[in-house]
Motif scaffolding. Structure first.
Motif, PDB file in Angstrom:
ATOM      1  N   ASN A 168       0.813  -1.224   0.000  1.00 46.24           N
ATOM      2  CA  ASN A 168       0.000   0.000   0.000  1.00 46.24           C
ATOM      3  C   ASN A 168       0.845   1.271   0.000  1.00 46.24           C
ATOM      4  O   ASN A 168       0.308   2.362  -0.180  1.00 46.24           O
ATOM      5  N   CYS A 169       2.152   1.131   0.214  1.00 46.26           N
ATOM      6  CA  CYS A 169       3.058   2.285   0.285  1.00 46.26           C
ATOM      7  C   CYS A 169       3.674   2.545  -1.087  1.00 46.26           C
ATOM      8  O   CYS A 169       4.302   1.653  -1.674  1.00 46.26           O
ATOM      9  N   LEU A 170       3.501   3.763  -1.599  1.00 47.90           N
ATOM     10  CA  LEU A 170       4.020   4.089  -2.927  1.00 47.90           C
ATOM     11  C   LEU A 170       5.537   3.931  -3.017  1.00 47.90           C
ATOM     12  O   LEU A 170       6.071   3.555  -4.060  1.00 47.90           O
ATOM     13  N   SER A 229       8.251   5.613  -5.778  1.00 47.93           N
ATOM     14  CA  SER A 229       7.878   7.030  -5.869  1.00 47.93           C
ATOM     15  C   SER A 229       7.464   7.539  -4.496  1.00 47.93           C
ATOM     16  O   SER A 229       7.538   6.828  -3.501  1.00 47.93           O
ATOM     17  N   CYS A 230       7.016   8.759  -4.441  1.00 53.42           N
ATOM     18  CA  CYS A 230       6.510   9.402  -3.227  1.00 53.42           C
ATOM     19  C   CYS A 230       7.636   9.701  -2.247  1.00 53.42           C
ATOM     20  O   CYS A 230       8.537  10.485  -2.561  1.00 53.42           O
ATOM     21  N   PRO A 243       0.112  11.389   0.436  1.00 52.70           N
ATOM     22  CA  PRO A 243      -0.900  10.726  -0.395  1.00 52.70           C
ATOM     23  C   PRO A 243      -1.684   9.623   0.307  1.00 52.70           C
ATOM     24  O   PRO A 243      -2.813   9.320  -0.079  1.00 52.70           O
ATOM     25  N   CYS A 244      -1.085   9.014   1.330  1.00 49.92           N
ATOM     26  CA  CYS A 244      -1.759   7.916   2.032  1.00 49.92           C
ATOM     27  C   CYS A 244      -2.505   8.387   3.268  1.00 49.92           C
ATOM     28  O   CYS A 244      -2.951   7.562   4.078  1.00 49.92           O
ATOM     29  N   PRO A 254      -3.045   5.119  -1.602  1.00 51.24           N
ATOM     30  CA  PRO A 254      -2.778   5.944  -2.790  1.00 51.24           C
ATOM     31  C   PRO A 254      -2.754   5.110  -4.065  1.00 51.24           C
ATOM     32  O   PRO A 254      -2.274   3.967  -4.072  1.00 51.24           O
ATOM     33  N   ALA A 255      -3.281   5.701  -5.129  1.00 46.66           N
ATOM     34  CA  ALA A 255      -3.377   4.974  -6.404  1.00 46.66           C
ATOM     35  C   ALA A 255      -2.007   4.782  -7.039  1.00 46.66           C
ATOM     36  O   ALA A 255      -1.615   3.672  -7.394  1.00 46.66           O
ATOM     37  N   GLY A 256      -1.250   5.863  -7.180  1.00 51.94           N
ATOM     38  CA  GLY A 256       0.062   5.764  -7.808  1.00 51.94           C
ATOM     39  C   GLY A 256      -0.020   5.369  -9.267  1.00 51.94           C
ATOM     40  O   GLY A 256      -1.093   5.351  -9.885  1.00 51.94           O
TER      41      GLY A 256
END
Length: 292
Positions: A204-206, A212-213, A266-267, A272-274
């Motif tokens: 779930n983590c970009l 990224s992120c 983003p989370c 986050p979609a990413g």
């Protein structure tokens, strides 16, 4: 029984005055996410390797009871911090906002009340139950191989119950995001486990999913986050030392939290979609109680 338990928890969070700011009556937390893990899930034994041998399995925990009993299920939940409180924390750069600090102290007190309420609900139904975080066997270990850790991790229990996956800052990213408080209860009542639909414990983590992120790195005011992960000592010194000393009296709390790395990222309130969607295994487990 499962439906009744979930409904009770949702109503308790919605209606209990302890989940309210005293000033305006707005809630600390939104509707809970609820998941279930089998007490004999192999993950709990693996945690003794990942975290340390001091991390108790559900069976080891209930062996501390008199008389001991056999656990069947670990009930876990995430209490998403309200959008208004998250919004107030987005503009902060050094210390948390007043609503965030009050949620950390008074909201967590409510979370403890919810733990006791779930235990009592199960006991009244004829089962045995305990809340690991409130149990006398709970201990904190400051010199473990993974840094500061405890004999029961609410985050790891929640992961076992299918509520989310881990992030660069070590928190759990759930379908309702990373800004939350977690709780759990161990019981001999048997509930079907919530499927874990994520193929990886960090999906779930970009940062881990696609490189990224890393927004949480820039949000940390003391440099406790980097591409290599989370410096627990730096983080703890800030959260439990510097911040309460600076704003605790002003905010009328002794525990303030921080939460900067959980807001304006983003989370914050979602997965986050990413560019790449989270990798999942087969399964349709719901973050909220499956049958509701």
């Amino acid at each position: 029984m499962r439906d009744t338990l979930c409904l009770m928890m949702m109503q308790f969070v919605s209606e209990e005055p302890g989940n309210r700011f005293t000033e305006d009556g707005s809630p600390y937390f939104a509707e809970p996410l609820i998941g279930f893990a089998a007490a004999d899930d192999p993950l709990f034994a693996q945690y003794q390797e990942v975290i340390g041998p001091f991390h108790m399995t559900p069976t080891e925990l209930v062996q501390q009871e008199a008389p001991p009993w056999r656990p069947a299920t670990v009930i876990c939940w995430a209490l998403p911090i309200s959008e208004a409180t998250r919004r107030s924390n987005r503009t902060e750069t050094t210390y948390p906002s007043r609503p965030w600090a009050q949620t950390r102290q008074h909201g967590e007190a409510f979370n403890a009340t919810l733990r006791r309420r779930v235990v009592q609900f199960l006991v009244d139904a004829g089962y045995r139950a305990l809340a690991p975080q409130l149990h006398p066997a709970w201990r904190e270990y400051r010199d473990s191989p993974v840094g500061i850790a405890s004999s029961w991790s609410e985050r790891h229990a929640a992961y076992a119950a299918g509520l989310g996956t881990f992030s660069l800052n070590d928190a759990l990213i759930t379908p309702a995001g990373i800004a939350h408080r977690l709780g759990s209860v161990v019981t001999d009542a048997r509930f079907a486990p919530t499927p874990r639909t994520s193929a990886d414990h960090r999906s779930n983590c970009l940062w881990y999913r696609e490189g990224s992120c890393g927004a949480c790195i820039g949000r940390c005011p003391v440099g406790a986050l980097s591409k290599e992960g989370h410096d627990k000592d730096l983080c703890r010194e800030h959260v439990y030392g510097t911040v309460p000393e600076a704003v605790g009296e002003k905010f009328q709390v002794t525990s303030t939290g921080c939460g900067l790395c959980q807001t304006k990222v983003p989370c914050e309130g979602r997965i986050p979609a990413g560019k790449l969607p989270p990798t999942t295994t087969e399964g349709t487990g719901s973050a909220r109680c499956q049958s509701l």
